[in-house]
Design an enzyme around this catalytic site. Structure first.
Site, PDB file in Angstrom:
ATOM      1  N   THR A  20     -21.061   9.521  31.700  1.00 40.15           N
ATOM      2  CA  THR A  20     -22.440   9.321  31.224  1.00 40.15           C
ATOM      3  C   THR A  20     -22.744   7.890  30.765  1.00 40.15           C
ATOM      4  OG1 THR A  20     -21.732  10.145  29.058  1.00 40.15           O
ATOM      5  CG2 THR A  20     -22.787  11.718  30.544  1.00 40.15           C
ATOM      6  N   TYR A  21     -21.806   6.978  30.839  1.00 37.22           N
ATOM      7  CA  TYR A  21     -22.109   5.601  30.449  1.00 37.22           C
ATOM      8  C   TYR A  21     -23.148   5.027  31.401  1.00 37.22           C
ATOM      9  CZ  TYR A  21     -18.033   5.364  27.286  1.00 37.22           C
ATOM     10  OH  TYR A  21     -17.126   5.568  26.274  1.00 37.22           O
TER      11      TYR A  21
END
Length: 320
Positions: free
Chosen positions: A60-61
């Site tokens: 999810t970065y």
């Protein structure tokens, strides 16, 4: 660069890990200060030149663009078997359910441009999914060759203990690393989580080793884009600024004593506490040079006491 085994695994990692949250498209609205693909490659190439072989990102970065940028940069500059690549799962639909884990590992592998990751980390503890479901799903990834080893991140000690126990009872793959919140300004994991990790011979790879820069300078805030916009760091550290600034001052004093930087003193403390590889985030190459210079410093027991004695209990930050 020095290297060390990652817990009980056969994976050899550099004493510093490059954290890749700094890389990705700012349009994702996760962070305003992330680096574009060319800037990402510059940092990664410099890390490789310094002997850093350990890279940590997450699904999810920056909405997955961190994995994309990191995967491309590594593929252009080094053979896959020469690096240790870690990514994470949890902050996604289904958290750590069997279906979510199977879906998310495939997405991460595609974005990273690889057919396996060396270390797959659960980003948090999942209160909704049974531990047995999560551990069985993770073990399946190891047996399928998509993952070499498993790691965990910020959680309570009893949660980590129970997950390790489930793996042991069922013959599943246990965790070999813990990426917890640990630095001179936040030491709450010394109460339970870290002793449990040591009991299981689990490697410590803490995030935020410099408390989002607050241990690397005298000024609590700077005019940098990250300092002004990183709401997560502000939530973690600003409420205890009044007491924690005394610790920062002591870091500065020891830096002067050793003709070192404050960064190096803060990281030397972590290495002296038995940390395997702190996660270093960098948006400039000189930050990596600074970190690696830590290896030339050895703090005395008196130094350790001096750095630690001002600490006061903090509210838990990291475990949900």
């Amino acid at each position: 660069m020095n290297y060390i085994k990652l817990g009980l695994s056969d994976i050899s990692v550099s004493r510093f890990c490059l954290g890749c949250m700094s890389f990705g498209d700012p349009a994702s609205k996760m962070h305003a200060w992330t680096l574009n693909p060319n800037q990402t490659e510059t940092i990664i190439k410099h890390a490789l030149d310094l002997g850093i072989n350990f890279f940590d990102t997450a699904n999810t970065y920056s909405a997955g663009t961190s994995e994309e940028y990191v995967g491309r940069a590594l593929k252009k500059n080094i053979a896959r078997d020469k690096i240790v690549l870690a990514t994470k799962v949890y902050f996604n639909e289904g958290h750590l359910s069997k279906a979510a884990i199977e879906r998310e590992i495939n997405g991460s592998l595609k974005r990273l441009g690889t057919d396996y990751v060396d270390l797959y980390i659960i980003h948090r503890f999942d209160y909704q999914t049974p531990i047995e479901e999560t551990m069985a799903a993770l073990d399946k990834l190891v047996k399928a060759g998509k993952v070499r080893a498993l790691g965990a991140s910020a959680m309570y000690g009893y949660q980590f203990f129970n997950m390790q126990l489930a793996a042991e009872k069922n013959g599943w793959t246990p965790f070999v690393s813990m990426q917890d919140h640990y630095n001179l300004l936040y030491r709450e994991d010394e109460r339970e989580l870290i002793p449990i990790c040591k009991q299981f011979n689990v490697a410590l790879t803490p995030y935020s080793p410099l408390a989002a820069g607050r241990l690397s300078r005298i000024d609590w805030h700077t005019d940098s884009l990250r300092s002004q916009t990183d709401k997560t760091a502000i939530a973690k550290y600003d409420s205890t600024q009044q007491t924690d600034e005394h610790i920062v001052q002591r870091v500065a004093q020891l830096a002067q004593k050793y003709s070192a930087t404050m960064t190096q003193i803060a990281l030397a403390w972590l290495l002296a506490k038995g940390v395997t590889a702190p996660i270093i985030g960098a948006t400039k190459t000189q930050y990596l040079d600074d970190a690696v210079g830590t290896l030339a410093i050895s703090l005395t027991p008196e130094d350790i006491t001096y750095l630690e004695e001002c600490y006061t209990a903090h509210a838990v930050m990291g475990a949900l």
